[in-house]
Design an enzyme around this catalytic site. Structure first.
Site, PDB file in Angstrom:
ATOM      1  N   ARG A  33       0.840  -1.220   0.000  1.00  0.00           N
ATOM      2  CA  ARG A  33       0.000   0.000   0.000  1.00  0.00           C
ATOM      3  C   ARG A  33       0.863   1.253   0.000  1.00  0.00           C
ATOM      4  O   ARG A  33       0.569   2.213  -0.707  1.00  0.00           O
ATOM      5  CB  ARG A  33      -0.925   0.003   1.220  1.00  0.00           C
ATOM      6  CG  ARG A  33      -1.869  -1.165   1.177  1.00  0.00           C
ATOM      7  CD  ARG A  33      -3.284  -0.906   1.621  1.00  0.00           C
ATOM      8  NE  ARG A  33      -3.992  -2.163   1.386  1.00  0.00           N
ATOM      9  CZ  ARG A  33      -4.652  -2.829   2.312  1.00  0.00           C
ATOM     10  NH1 ARG A  33      -4.796  -2.331   3.518  1.00  0.00           N
ATOM     11  NH2 ARG A  33      -5.228  -3.972   2.016  1.00  0.00           N
ATOM     12  N   GLU A 177     -13.685 -13.397  11.712  1.00  0.00           N
ATOM     13  CA  GLU A 177     -13.831 -12.824  10.356  1.00  0.00           C
ATOM     14  C   GLU A 177     -13.714 -13.867   9.249  1.00  0.00           C
ATOM     15  O   GLU A 177     -12.603 -14.235   8.853  1.00  0.00           O
ATOM     16  CB  GLU A 177     -12.764 -11.738  10.143  1.00  0.00           C
ATOM     17  CG  GLU A 177     -12.848 -11.102   8.747  1.00  0.00           C
ATOM     18  CD  GLU A 177     -11.781 -10.048   8.489  1.00  0.00           C
ATOM     19  OE1 GLU A 177     -10.812  -9.959   9.268  1.00  0.00           O
ATOM     20  OE2 GLU A 177     -11.923  -9.333   7.496  1.00  0.00           O
ATOM     21  N   LYS A 219     -17.039 -10.295  12.233  1.00  0.00           N
ATOM     22  CA  LYS A 219     -16.581  -9.340  11.212  1.00  0.00           C
ATOM     23  C   LYS A 219     -16.969  -9.916   9.865  1.00  0.00           C
ATOM     24  O   LYS A 219     -16.453 -10.964   9.455  1.00  0.00           O
ATOM     25  CB  LYS A 219     -15.074  -9.112  11.321  1.00  0.00           C
ATOM     26  CG  LYS A 219     -14.537  -8.137  10.282  1.00  0.00           C
ATOM     27  CD  LYS A 219     -13.229  -7.512  10.707  1.00  0.00           C
ATOM     28  CE  LYS A 219     -12.640  -6.665   9.591  1.00  0.00           C
ATOM     29  NZ  LYS A 219     -11.519  -5.833  10.052  1.00  0.00           N
ATOM     30  N   SER A 261     -14.282  -3.469   4.765  1.00  0.00           N
ATOM     31  CA  SER A 261     -14.651  -2.720   3.559  1.00  0.00           C
ATOM     32  C   SER A 261     -14.333  -3.518   2.295  1.00  0.00           C
ATOM     33  O   SER A 261     -14.994  -3.320   1.271  1.00  0.00           O
ATOM     34  CB  SER A 261     -14.023  -1.329   3.538  1.00  0.00           C
ATOM     35  OG  SER A 261     -12.629  -1.359   3.697  1.00  0.00           O
ATOM     36  N   GLY A 262     -13.336  -4.372   2.330  1.00  0.00           N
ATOM     37  CA  GLY A 262     -13.145  -5.375   1.283  1.00  0.00           C
ATOM     38  C   GLY A 262     -12.737  -4.885  -0.091  1.00  0.00           C
ATOM     39  O   GLY A 262     -12.860  -5.637  -1.055  1.00  0.00           O
ATOM     40  N   GLY A 263     -12.310  -3.628  -0.201  1.00  0.00           N
ATOM     41  CA  GLY A 263     -11.938  -3.118  -1.516  1.00  0.00           C
ATOM     42  C   GLY A 263     -12.985  -2.168  -2.089  1.00  0.00           C
ATOM     43  O   GLY A 263     -12.803  -1.620  -3.169  1.00  0.00           O
ATOM     44  N   ARG A 292      -9.053  -0.262   4.689  1.00  0.00           N
ATOM     45  CA  ARG A 292      -8.882   0.631   3.542  1.00  0.00           C
ATOM     46  C   ARG A 292      -9.875   1.799   3.518  1.00  0.00           C
ATOM     47  O   ARG A 292      -9.490   2.927   3.226  1.00  0.00           O
ATOM     48  CB  ARG A 292      -8.969  -0.170   2.234  1.00  0.00           C
ATOM     49  CG  ARG A 292      -7.705  -0.934   1.941  1.00  0.00           C
ATOM     50  CD  ARG A 292      -7.900  -2.013   0.916  1.00  0.00           C
ATOM     51  NE  ARG A 292      -8.650  -3.148   1.419  1.00  0.00           N
ATOM     52  CZ  ARG A 292      -8.949  -4.224   0.703  1.00  0.00           C
ATOM     53  NH1 ARG A 292      -8.591  -4.268  -0.568  1.00  0.00           N
ATOM     54  NH2 ARG A 292      -9.601  -5.226   1.238  1.00  0.00           N
TER      55      ARG A 292
HETATM   56  P1  13P Z   1     -10.608  -3.784   4.624  1.00  0.00           P
HETATM   57  O1  13P Z   1     -11.605  -2.869   5.313  1.00  0.00           O
HETATM   58  O2  13P Z   1      -9.544  -3.047   3.888  1.00  0.00           O
HETATM   59  O3  13P Z   1     -11.253  -4.865   3.852  1.00  0.00           O
HETATM   60  O4  13P Z   1      -9.807  -4.509   5.780  1.00  0.00           O
HETATM   61  C1  13P Z   1     -10.511  -5.015   6.852  1.00  0.00           C
HETATM   62  C2  13P Z   1      -9.723  -6.081   7.466  1.00  0.00           C
HETATM   63  O5  13P Z   1      -9.268  -5.949   8.568  1.00  0.00           O
HETATM   64  C3  13P Z   1      -9.517  -7.307   6.718  1.00  0.00           C
HETATM   65  O6  13P Z   1      -9.115  -8.285   7.600  1.00  0.00           O
END
Ligand code: 13P
Length: 338
Positions: A33, A177, A219, A261-263, A292
């Protein structure tokens, strides 16, 4: 720490208006990143960046907890205070990522299983000494041709439940998660089906392994079409599908669901969370644990320059405030900066 403390920590993490900052990228992920913005990734630059985020004045009004990476929980902020101590002073709960990454799943090309159970009991006890009160373990489920397999969903659910119960034994709230990835061209219906199946398997395992559902957080991914799917889906449709899927599967005893948020862009992730909260009341708090979607504006403003420290904090706090408003369905797109 007993059951009462686990429950109160889990509830505090999803207190109204509040959510979690995920700042637990592994060193290679954060390096990618930073380098994509031309910032070199060193111990020092990572420490500086994470100091900038976690010491943002006023952010503790919206941020209940921060998930740290192993490197950071042992470091001090640029002011010289150990990160866990600084968070505690600011009234923020310290969290820690405890899995050791998603690795190729034997005999199932294209799928992964998350590792990190070996020695976990001892690591949890050390992290608790260092100040952690909650933890995270991320499993990844990919959608593709014939994927995911029940085998992949099963082994990941089993590991997630093993992690959860070890955390609870150590007095640490597990954030559990199972992320269904957005990669691919699958439809929203396919994401719904896979998310429901994954969560079913997970809650079966949590039940079998006697996890305390009111002393954990889920999560979850939102239910979305794949990144490369041409389907056009409204914000309301994403919110409806996600809430319907979660209502079908997630027991009401779980105090909160915190989304990754996943992208998705910051704006999309916030708009979706806002729409879901507008559809309440729900049996659980619906909150955020974004990496992100909270960090990108701060990274863009900071650009790796020491002199942009204040600008980075300002951009981060603005994003945090909008995301917090989405917890109450009070976010509107015109609050975004052009
Ligand atoms: P993102 O919100 O960027 O998807 O990351 C969350 C996260 O902690 C993934 O494990």
């Amino acid at each position: 720490m007993g059951a009462t403390k686990l429950r109160s920590t889990a509830s505090a993490l999803v207190a109204p208006g509040k959510g979690i900052l995920a700042a637990d990228e592994s060193t290679p992920t954060l390096m990618k990143r930073l380098e994509s913005l031309g910032i070199s990734s060193t111990d020092e630059s990572r420490r500086f960046y994470r100091s900038m985020l976690t010491t943002t004045p006023g952010a503790s009004e919206q941020i209940s907890g921060v998930i740290l990476y192993d490197e950071t929980i042992r470091q001090s902020t640029i002011e010289g205070t150990p990160f866990p101590e600084q968070l505690q002073r600011d009234g923020i709960i310290c969290g820690i990522k405890v899995d050791t990454g998603a690795k190729e799943l034997a005999a199932s090309p294209g799928e992964k299983v998350t590792e990190g159970l070996d020695g976990l009991r001892d690591r949890l006890s050390e992290y608790r000494e260092l100040g952690a009160r909650f933890a995270k373990w991320r499993a990844v489920i990919a959608i593709g041709d014939g994927l995911p397999s029940s085998y992949c969903i099963g082994v990941n659910a089993h590991a997630l439940a093993r992690y959860a119960i070890l955390c609870q034994e150590a007095g640490i709230v597990p954030v559990v998660e199972p992320e269904v990835l957005m990669d691919g061209d699958h439809t929203i219906e396919r994401c719904y089906e896979v998310t429901a199946k994954t969560l079913h398997a997970l809650f079966d395992e949590l039940f079998e392994q006697q996890a305390m559902l009111d002393g954990m957080l889920l999560k979850a991914n939102m239910v979305l079409p794949g990144k490369d799917c041409p389907q056009q889906i409204s914000v309301e449709e994403v919110a409806e599908q996600t809430v319907r899927c979660l209502r079908d599967v997630v027991p009401a005893a779980v105090p909160g669901i915190v989304f990754l948020s996943g992208g998705q862009s910051s704006k999309h992730a916030t708009a979706h969370l806002n729409a879901m909260n507008n559809m309440g009341p729900h049996p659980w708090e619906l909150s955020f644990s974004f990496a992100r979607a909270l960090q990108q504006p701060a990274l863009d403003a900071w650009k790796g320059e020491e002199s942009n420290f204040g600008a980075g904090q300002e951009a981060f706090h603005h994003r945090v405030k909008l995301t917090s408003l989405a917890r109450a369905g009070k976010y509107t797109a015109d609050m975004e900066r052009s």
